[in-house]
Design an enzyme around this catalytic site. Structure first.
Site, PDB file in Angstrom:
ATOM      1  N   CYS A   2       0.723  -1.094   0.074  1.00 43.25           N
ATOM      2  CA  CYS A   2       0.002  -0.137   0.171  1.00 43.25           C
ATOM      3  C   CYS A   2       0.859   1.328   0.055  1.00 43.25           C
ATOM      4  O   CYS A   2       2.124   1.348   0.152  1.00 43.25           O
ATOM      5  CB  CYS A   2      -1.169   0.112   1.152  1.00 43.25           C
ATOM      6  SG  CYS A   2      -0.552   0.551   2.721  1.00 43.25           S
ATOM      7  N   ASP A  28       1.172  15.824   5.655  1.00 45.12           N
ATOM      8  CA  ASP A  28       0.092  15.364   4.790  1.00 45.12           C
ATOM      9  C   ASP A  28       0.452  16.358   3.542  1.00 45.12           C
ATOM     10  O   ASP A  28       0.804  17.380   3.545  1.00 45.12           O
ATOM     11  CB  ASP A  28      -1.384  15.689   5.260  1.00 45.12           C
ATOM     12  CG  ASP A  28      -2.372  15.172   4.462  1.00 45.12           C
ATOM     13  OD1 ASP A  28      -2.931  14.087   5.121  1.00 45.12           O
ATOM     14  OD2 ASP A  28      -2.531  15.515   3.225  1.00 45.12           O
ATOM     15  N   HIS A  95      -4.135   5.436   9.629  1.00 48.39           N
ATOM     16  CA  HIS A  95      -3.465   6.560  10.093  1.00 48.39           C
ATOM     17  C   HIS A  95      -4.200   7.612  10.864  1.00 48.39           C
ATOM     18  O   HIS A  95      -5.552   7.617  10.758  1.00 48.39           O
ATOM     19  CB  HIS A  95      -3.186   7.316   8.748  1.00 48.39           C
ATOM     20  CG  HIS A  95      -4.079   7.336   7.795  1.00 48.39           C
ATOM     21  ND1 HIS A  95      -4.486   6.414   6.850  1.00 48.39           N
ATOM     22  CD2 HIS A  95      -4.989   8.572   7.279  1.00 48.39           C
ATOM     23  CE1 HIS A  95      -5.749   6.952   6.114  1.00 48.39           C
ATOM     24  NE2 HIS A  95      -5.648   8.360   6.472  1.00 48.39           N
TER      25      HIS A  95
HETATM   26  P1  5GP Z   1      -7.931   9.632   4.338  1.00 48.83           P
HETATM   27  O1  5GP Z   1      -8.814  10.299   3.377  1.00 48.83           O
HETATM   28  O2  5GP Z   1      -7.597   8.140   4.077  1.00 48.83           O
HETATM   29  O3  5GP Z   1      -8.089   9.529   5.716  1.00 48.83           O
HETATM   30  O4  5GP Z   1      -6.491  10.473   4.419  1.00 48.83           O
HETATM   31  C1  5GP Z   1      -5.403  10.078   3.494  1.00 48.83           C
HETATM   32  C2  5GP Z   1      -4.566  11.355   3.593  1.00 48.83           C
HETATM   33  O5  5GP Z   1      -3.269  10.887   2.867  1.00 48.83           O
HETATM   34  C3  5GP Z   1      -5.150  12.573   2.856  1.00 48.83           C
HETATM   35  O6  5GP Z   1      -4.989  13.513   3.749  1.00 48.83           O
HETATM   36  C4  5GP Z   1      -4.121  12.847   1.713  1.00 48.83           C
HETATM   37  O7  5GP Z   1      -3.857  14.280   1.395  1.00 48.83           O
HETATM   38  C5  5GP Z   1      -2.821  12.187   2.335  1.00 48.83           C
HETATM   39  N1  5GP Z   1      -1.982  11.454   1.257  1.00 48.83           N
HETATM   40  C6  5GP Z   1      -2.338  10.747   0.136  1.00 48.83           C
HETATM   41  N2  5GP Z   1      -1.101  10.232  -0.404  1.00 48.83           N
HETATM   42  C7  5GP Z   1      -0.223  11.101  -0.090  1.00 48.83           C
HETATM   43  C8  5GP Z   1       1.383  10.873  -0.190  1.00 48.83           C
HETATM   44  O8  5GP Z   1       1.660  10.325  -1.140  1.00 48.83           O
HETATM   45  N3  5GP Z   1       2.042  11.642   0.598  1.00 48.83           N
HETATM   46  C9  5GP Z   1       1.558  12.284   1.884  1.00 48.83           C
HETATM   47  N4  5GP Z   1       2.502  13.103   2.506  1.00 48.83           N
HETATM   48  N5  5GP Z   1       0.224  12.266   1.984  1.00 48.83           N
HETATM   49  C10 5GP Z   1      -0.664  11.573   1.251  1.00 48.83           C
HETATM   50 ZN    ZN Z   2       0.350  -0.492   4.407  1.00 50.74          ZN
END
Ligand code: 5GP
Ligand code: ZN
Length: 118
Positions: A2, A28, A95
Protein backbone atom coordinates in the site's frame (compact mmCIF):
# COMPACT_ATOMS: atom_id res chain seq x y z
CA UNK A 1 2.19 -2.91 -1.08
CA UNK A 2 0.00 0.00 0.00
CA UNK A 3 0.95 3.68 -0.42
CA UNK A 4 1.84 4.24 3.23
CA UNK A 5 3.88 1.00 3.39
CA UNK A 6 5.87 2.45 0.47
CA UNK A 7 6.35 5.68 2.43
CA UNK A 8 7.56 3.61 5.42
CA UNK A 9 10.03 1.79 3.13
CA UNK A 10 11.14 5.17 1.70
CA UNK A 11 10.13 4.02 -1.79
CA UNK A 12 7.94 7.13 -1.91
CA UNK A 13 9.43 10.32 -0.44
CA UNK A 14 7.66 12.12 2.39
CA UNK A 15 8.35 14.96 4.74
CA UNK A 16 9.10 12.98 7.91
CA UNK A 17 8.85 14.75 11.24
CA UNK A 18 9.15 11.92 13.77
CA UNK A 19 10.08 8.26 13.54
CA UNK A 20 10.78 5.39 15.91
CA UNK A 21 10.80 1.60 15.62
CA UNK A 22 7.02 1.32 15.61
CA UNK A 23 5.66 4.54 14.09
CA UNK A 24 6.21 7.21 11.49
CA UNK A 25 4.85 10.76 11.30
CA UNK A 26 4.99 12.97 8.20
CA UNK A 27 3.28 16.03 6.75
CA UNK A 28 0.08 15.43 4.80
CA UNK A 29 0.64 16.20 1.11
CA UNK A 30 -2.67 18.12 0.97
CA UNK A 31 -2.88 19.99 4.31
CA UNK A 32 -6.31 21.00 5.62
CA UNK A 33 -4.93 23.13 8.48
CA UNK A 34 -1.65 25.02 9.15
CA UNK A 35 -0.42 21.85 10.87
CA UNK A 36 -1.61 18.61 9.27
CA UNK A 37 0.46 15.59 10.22
CA UNK A 38 -0.22 11.91 9.57
CA UNK A 39 0.87 9.35 12.17
CA UNK A 40 0.99 5.70 11.12
CA UNK A 41 2.14 2.36 12.51
CA UNK A 42 4.98 0.73 10.58
CA UNK A 43 3.16 -2.56 10.50
CA UNK A 44 0.31 -2.63 8.02
CA UNK A 45 -3.11 -2.39 9.70
CA UNK A 46 -6.06 -1.73 7.37
CA UNK A 47 -7.92 0.66 9.68
CA UNK A 48 -8.94 1.43 13.26
CA UNK A 49 -11.35 -1.53 12.97
CA UNK A 50 -8.45 -3.95 13.03
CA UNK A 51 -5.94 -2.27 15.37
CA UNK A 52 -5.10 -4.09 18.57
CA UNK A 53 -5.39 -2.11 21.80
CA UNK A 54 -1.72 -2.69 22.74
CA UNK A 55 -0.60 -0.99 19.53
CA UNK A 56 -3.06 1.86 20.20
CA UNK A 57 -1.52 2.39 23.63
CA UNK A 58 1.90 3.20 22.18
CA UNK A 59 0.33 5.01 19.23
CA UNK A 60 -1.37 7.32 21.75
CA UNK A 61 1.99 8.21 23.30
CA UNK A 62 3.47 8.82 19.84
CA UNK A 63 0.63 11.21 18.94
CA UNK A 64 0.99 13.03 22.27
CA UNK A 65 4.72 13.49 21.53
CA UNK A 66 3.92 15.02 18.14
CA UNK A 67 1.50 17.45 19.80
CA UNK A 68 4.22 18.57 22.21
CA UNK A 69 6.87 18.81 19.47
CA UNK A 70 4.62 21.08 17.38
CA UNK A 71 3.44 23.04 20.45
CA UNK A 72 -0.15 22.00 19.86
CA UNK A 73 -0.70 20.56 23.31
CA UNK A 74 -1.61 23.91 24.88
CA UNK A 75 -3.25 25.65 21.91
CA UNK A 76 -5.32 22.56 21.07
CA UNK A 77 -5.62 20.26 18.10
CA UNK A 78 -7.71 17.48 16.64
CA UNK A 79 -6.97 13.79 16.07
CA UNK A 80 -9.02 12.05 13.38
CA UNK A 81 -8.97 8.59 11.91
CA UNK A 82 -11.29 7.91 8.99
CA UNK A 83 -12.66 4.37 8.75
CA UNK A 84 -14.11 2.71 5.66
CA UNK A 85 -16.51 4.03 3.04
CA UNK A 86 -18.72 6.30 5.16
CA UNK A 87 -15.71 7.49 7.15
CA UNK A 88 -14.09 8.68 3.93
CA UNK A 89 -10.95 6.56 4.29
CA UNK A 90 -8.92 6.81 1.09
CA UNK A 91 -5.68 5.13 2.14
CA UNK A 92 -6.27 1.66 3.57
CA UNK A 93 -3.43 1.80 6.09
CA UNK A 94 -4.37 3.01 9.58
CA UNK A 95 -3.45 6.67 10.00
CA UNK A 96 -4.26 9.46 12.41
CA UNK A 97 -4.64 13.00 11.16
CA UNK A 98 -3.24 15.54 13.64
CA UNK A 99 -4.64 18.95 12.80
CA UNK A 100 -3.92 22.26 14.46
CA UNK A 101 -2.17 25.62 14.25
CA UNK A 102 -5.47 27.52 13.95
CA UNK A 103 -9.00 27.40 15.33
CA UNK A 104 -10.60 24.41 13.63
CA UNK A 105 -14.19 24.35 12.38
CA UNK A 106 -16.76 21.85 13.61
CA UNK A 107 -19.66 21.65 11.19
CA UNK A 108 -21.26 19.92 8.24
CA UNK A 109 -20.01 16.34 8.40
CA UNK A 110 -22.50 15.06 5.84
CA UNK A 111 -25.22 16.14 3.43
CA UNK A 112 -27.73 14.11 5.42
CA UNK A 113 -29.86 16.22 7.79
CA UNK A 114 -29.21 14.89 11.31
CA UNK A 115 -32.69 16.18 12.34
CA UNK A 116 -34.24 13.57 9.99
CA UNK A 117 -32.77 10.81 12.13
CA UNK A 118 -34.02 11.99 15.52
P1 5GP B 1 -7.84 9.51 4.43
O1 5GP B 1 -8.78 10.22 3.49
O2 5GP B 1 -7.55 8.10 3.97
O3 5GP B 1 -8.23 9.59 5.87
O4 5GP B 1 -6.48 10.34 4.38
C1 5GP B 1 -5.45 10.09 3.50
C2 5GP B 1 -4.54 11.30 3.56
O5 5GP B 1 -3.32 10.95 2.96
C3 5GP B 1 -5.10 12.53 2.83
O6 5GP B 1 -5.20 13.61 3.74
C4 5GP B 1 -4.07 12.77 1.73
O7 5GP B 1 -3.84 14.15 1.49
C5 5GP B 1 -2.83 12.07 2.27
N1 5GP B 1 -1.94 11.55 1.24
C6 5GP B 1 -2.31 10.82 0.15
N2 5GP B 1 -1.23 10.47 -0.57
C7 5GP B 1 -0.15 11.00 0.07
C8 5GP B 1 1.24 10.98 -0.20
O8 5GP B 1 1.74 10.40 -1.17
N3 5GP B 1 2.06 11.64 0.69
C9 5GP B 1 1.56 12.28 1.79
N4 5GP B 1 2.44 12.90 2.57
N5 5GP B 1 0.24 12.32 2.06
C10 5GP B 1 -0.61 11.68 1.22
ZN1 ZN C 1 0.32 -0.42 4.40
Amino acid sequence: MCLFCKIINKEIPSNIILENEEFLAFHDINPKAPVHILAIPKIHVDSFNEVNPELMASMTKFIQNIAVEFQLDESGYRVITNIGENGGQEVKHLHFHILGGAKLKWEHFSDANPQDFL
